[in-house]
Write an enzyme that holds these catalytic residues in place. Structure first.
Site, PDB file in Angstrom:
ATOM      1  N   ASP A   1       0.844  -1.205   0.000  1.00 39.71           N
ATOM      2  CA  ASP A   1       0.000   0.000   0.000  1.00 39.71           C
ATOM      3  C   ASP A   1       0.882   1.259   0.000  1.00 39.71           C
ATOM      4  O   ASP A   1       0.868   2.061   0.919  1.00 39.71           O
ATOM      5  CB  ASP A   1      -0.949   0.015   1.212  1.00 39.71           C
ATOM      6  CG  ASP A   1      -0.216   0.053   2.556  1.00 39.71           C
ATOM      7  OD1 ASP A   1      -0.840   0.507   3.550  1.00 39.71           O
ATOM      8  OD2 ASP A   1       0.969  -0.345   2.620  1.00 39.71           O
TER       9      ASP A   1
ATOM     10  N   HIS B   1       9.699   0.306   7.809  1.00 41.41           N
ATOM     11  CA  HIS B   1       9.058  -0.952   8.197  1.00 41.41           C
ATOM     12  C   HIS B   1       9.100  -1.996   7.072  1.00 41.41           C
ATOM     13  O   HIS B   1       9.574  -3.106   7.246  1.00 41.41           O
ATOM     14  CB  HIS B   1       7.586  -0.696   8.544  1.00 41.41           C
ATOM     15  CG  HIS B   1       7.337   0.307   9.612  1.00 41.41           C
ATOM     16  ND1 HIS B   1       7.429   0.025  10.963  1.00 41.41           N
ATOM     17  CD2 HIS B   1       6.970   1.611   9.537  1.00 41.41           C
ATOM     18  CE1 HIS B   1       7.119   1.109  11.672  1.00 41.41           C
ATOM     19  NE2 HIS B   1       6.845   2.081  10.823  1.00 41.41           N
ATOM     20  N   ASP B   2       8.539  -1.636   5.927  1.00 46.28           N
ATOM     21  CA  ASP B   2       8.246  -2.636   4.901  1.00 46.28           C
ATOM     22  C   ASP B   2       9.483  -3.220   4.241  1.00 46.28           C
ATOM     23  O   ASP B   2       9.477  -4.384   3.822  1.00 46.28           O
ATOM     24  CB  ASP B   2       7.322  -2.034   3.839  1.00 46.28           C
ATOM     25  CG  ASP B   2       5.985  -1.650   4.436  1.00 46.28           C
ATOM     26  OD1 ASP B   2       5.341  -0.728   3.920  1.00 46.28           O
ATOM     27  OD2 ASP B   2       5.587  -2.289   5.437  1.00 46.28           O
TER      28      ASP B   2
ATOM     29  N   PHE C   1      -0.722  -0.623  12.599  1.00 41.65           N
ATOM     30  CA  PHE C   1      -1.623  -0.095  11.567  1.00 41.65           C
ATOM     31  C   PHE C   1      -2.136  -1.170  10.604  1.00 41.65           C
ATOM     32  O   PHE C   1      -3.348  -1.263  10.367  1.00 41.65           O
ATOM     33  CB  PHE C   1      -0.903   1.009  10.782  1.00 41.65           C
ATOM     34  CG  PHE C   1      -1.729   1.588   9.652  1.00 41.65           C
ATOM     35  CD1 PHE C   1      -1.486   1.187   8.341  1.00 41.65           C
ATOM     36  CD2 PHE C   1      -2.742   2.501   9.905  1.00 41.65           C
ATOM     37  CE1 PHE C   1      -2.245   1.720   7.292  1.00 41.65           C
ATOM     38  CE2 PHE C   1      -3.505   3.036   8.871  1.00 41.65           C
ATOM     39  CZ  PHE C   1      -3.257   2.632   7.563  1.00 41.65           C
ATOM     40  N   ASN C   2      -1.244  -1.944   9.990  1.00 45.86           N
ATOM     41  CA  ASN C   2      -1.677  -2.886   8.955  1.00 45.86           C
ATOM     42  C   ASN C   2      -2.714  -3.871   9.482  1.00 45.86           C
ATOM     43  O   ASN C   2      -3.678  -4.201   8.787  1.00 45.86           O
ATOM     44  CB  ASN C   2      -0.482  -3.660   8.398  1.00 45.86           C
ATOM     45  CG  ASN C   2       0.373  -2.814   7.481  1.00 45.86           C
ATOM     46  OD1 ASN C   2      -0.084  -1.823   6.930  1.00 45.86           O
ATOM     47  ND2 ASN C   2       1.643  -3.187   7.331  1.00 45.86           N
TER      48      ASN C   2
ATOM     49  N   ASN D   1      -2.509   2.677   3.509  1.00 42.35           N
ATOM     50  CA  ASN D   1      -1.928   4.001   3.807  1.00 42.35           C
ATOM     51  C   ASN D   1      -2.765   5.109   3.185  1.00 42.35           C
ATOM     52  O   ASN D   1      -2.994   6.149   3.781  1.00 42.35           O
ATOM     53  CB  ASN D   1      -0.501   4.085   3.252  1.00 42.35           C
ATOM     54  CG  ASN D   1       0.509   3.426   4.162  1.00 42.35           C
ATOM     55  OD1 ASN D   1       0.393   3.515   5.376  1.00 42.35           O
ATOM     56  ND2 ASN D   1       1.490   2.747   3.571  1.00 42.35           N
TER      57      ASN D   1
ATOM     58  N   ASP E   1       6.717   1.228   1.794  1.00 33.86           N
ATOM     59  CA  ASP E   1       6.411   0.247   0.754  1.00 33.86           C
ATOM     60  C   ASP E   1       7.226   0.537  -0.499  1.00 33.86           C
ATOM     61  O   ASP E   1       7.741  -0.372  -1.154  1.00 33.86           O
ATOM     62  CB  ASP E   1       4.932   0.301   0.371  1.00 33.86           C
ATOM     63  CG  ASP E   1       3.987   0.111   1.530  1.00 33.86           C
ATOM     64  OD1 ASP E   1       3.804   1.065   2.302  1.00 33.86           O
ATOM     65  OD2 ASP E   1       3.451  -1.016   1.676  1.00 33.86           O
TER      66      ASP E   1
ATOM     67  N   THR F   1       2.859  -6.012   2.769  1.00 33.55           N
ATOM     68  CA  THR F   1       3.340  -4.860   3.545  1.00 33.55           C
ATOM     69  C   THR F   1       2.249  -3.816   3.779  1.00 33.55           C
ATOM     70  O   THR F   1       2.538  -2.659   4.061  1.00 33.55           O
ATOM     71  CB  THR F   1       4.543  -4.185   2.853  1.00 33.55           C
ATOM     72  OG1 THR F   1       4.119  -3.681   1.575  1.00 33.55           O
ATOM     73  CG2 THR F   1       5.696  -5.158   2.684  1.00 33.55           C
TER      74      THR F   1
HETATM   75  O1  RIB Z   1       2.731   0.138  10.827  1.00 36.86           O
HETATM   76  C1  RIB Z   1       3.567   0.295   9.715  1.00 36.86           C
HETATM   77  C2  RIB Z   1       2.894  -0.192   8.469  1.00 36.86           C
HETATM   78  O2  RIB Z   1       1.752   0.596   8.198  1.00 36.86           O
HETATM   79  C3  RIB Z   1       3.779  -0.056   7.218  1.00 36.86           C
HETATM   80  O3  RIB Z   1       3.450  -1.073   6.318  1.00 36.86           O
HETATM   81  C4  RIB Z   1       3.372   1.275   6.654  1.00 36.86           C
HETATM   82  O4  RIB Z   1       3.564   1.348   5.240  1.00 36.86           O
HETATM   83  C5  RIB Z   1       1.913   1.282   6.960  1.00 36.86           C
HETATM   84  O5  RIB Z   1       1.263   0.546   5.937  1.00 36.86           O
HETATM   85 CA    CA Z   2       2.806  -0.501   4.035  1.00 34.83          CA
END
Ligand code: RIB
Ligand code: CA
Length: 309
Positions: A10, A238-239, A165-166, A39, A15, A124
């Site tokens: 996303d 993160h991703d 979040f994801n 996102n 990403d 991701t």
């Molecule tokens: O919490 C981090 C995640 O949430 C990452 O994948 C970032 O791109 C958002 O999607």
């Molecule tokens: Ca992401």
């Protein structure tokens, strides 16, 4: 031998860097990119995936759009972090092409069918597409080597006190994935919050061609946001850790544990409940990331990014 990968994402700043790392490192054979709302809206995540693949000279890699909302709840985005368009920082340019006419699940099915060996699915963003693929393609289940996903946390969340979040965006989808019985690896916040880049890293690539400027401008926004919002020195990428983990499995330490998704609690919905110390009888179902060799991750990521002109 390179690892065949489908990346469901996303984009989103981190990403985008995951896509770039997957293209840059010869250990990864990026067969397809699928997009999901998370996102930002699906339209924007899809445009962004196409833009990034243009930027790295790989408009041959197919991109298919998937779910425009979570499985069982309204979409809630992170536009506050990534900008309405999803890639705040670089000048927004129109991609050279549109997405495939296939849906994300159709493209995943096509890639799994055509591959000569099982394919790794990297996720991701919210797991909406992954859950849909698991349910729609039972006949191709054996063609999925493993799922490596960025999401969740052993301890605190980042979008609510309890949830990352994801997972929080689509907890019902994550529940389907965690109950799938597939080979799962969770790259959660304990790992990714150590995987940060700073202004120094932006400046290190700024003068290195169009890609270098693109990465620098992504980091200018993403690092600045984290410095202001959280007072951190840098931004967690993160991703990209999911891809780095495939490239070098020694980077991330994991424990095989039971992970279940909280669905019932309003306060803690989307929490990944990780039985880290096996205090329950619940069967382990996921390799859970606990830590990362940050220096080697940053070196790998930066060394690969500078190879993109
Ligand atoms: O919490 C981090 C995640 O949430 C990452 O994948 C970032 O791109 C958002 O999607
Ligand atoms: Ca992401």
């Amino acid at each position: 031998m390179s690892i065949p990968v489908i990346l469901d994402c996303d984009p989103g700043h981190d990403d985008a860097l995951a896509i770039m790392l997957a293209v840059a490192d010869p250990a990864i054979d990026l067969r397809a990119v699928t997009t999901v709302a998370g996102n930002v809206t699906l339209e924007n995540t899809t445009t962004n995936a196409l833009r990034v693949l243009d930027m790295v000279g790989r408009p041959d890699i197919p991109v298919a759009a998937g779910a425009d909302r979570p499985r069982a709840r309204a979409l809630s985005t992170a536009a506050s972090m990534h900008g309405e368009g999803g890639l705040a920082g670089p000048l927004p340019v129109e991609p050279s092409r549109g997405p495939s006419s296939l849906t994300a699940v159709e493209l995943i099915g096509q890639v799994l069918t055509e591959a000569s060996e099982p394919v790794t699915l990297v996720v991701t963003g919210p797991q909406t597409n992954a859950a849909a693929a698991i349910e729609a393609l039972p006949h191709l289940r054996h063609r999925i080597a493993r799922i490596v996903f960025m999401g969740g946390a052993v301890n605190l969340g980042n979008w609510t006190p309890a949830a990352e979040f994801n997972i929080w965006v689509d907890p019902e989808a994550a529940d389907v994935v965690l109950r799938s019985g597939l080979d799962l690896t969770m790259i959660g916040l304990e790992v990714t919050h150590q995987a940060w880049l700073t202004d120094k890293h932006a400046d290190a690539v700024r003068g290195k061609g169009d890609c270098g400027l693109f990465v620098a401008e992504l980091l200018d926004h993403f690092v600045g946001f984290h410095q202001e919002r959280f007072g951190w020195e840098g931004a967690p990428i993160h991703d990209a850790v999911t891809i780095a983990h495939l490239i070098d499995p020694t980077l991330v330490t994991t424990v095989f544990a039971n992970v279940e998704i909280e669905l019932g609690s309003e306060l803690c919905v989307g929490r990944t409940v990780v039985d880290r110390w096996r205090v329950t009888e619940r069967t382990p179902n996921c390799h859970v990331g606990l830590g990362i060799d940050r220096d080697r991750f940053v070196t790998l990521l930066m060394d690969r990014l500078v190879t993109l002109t």
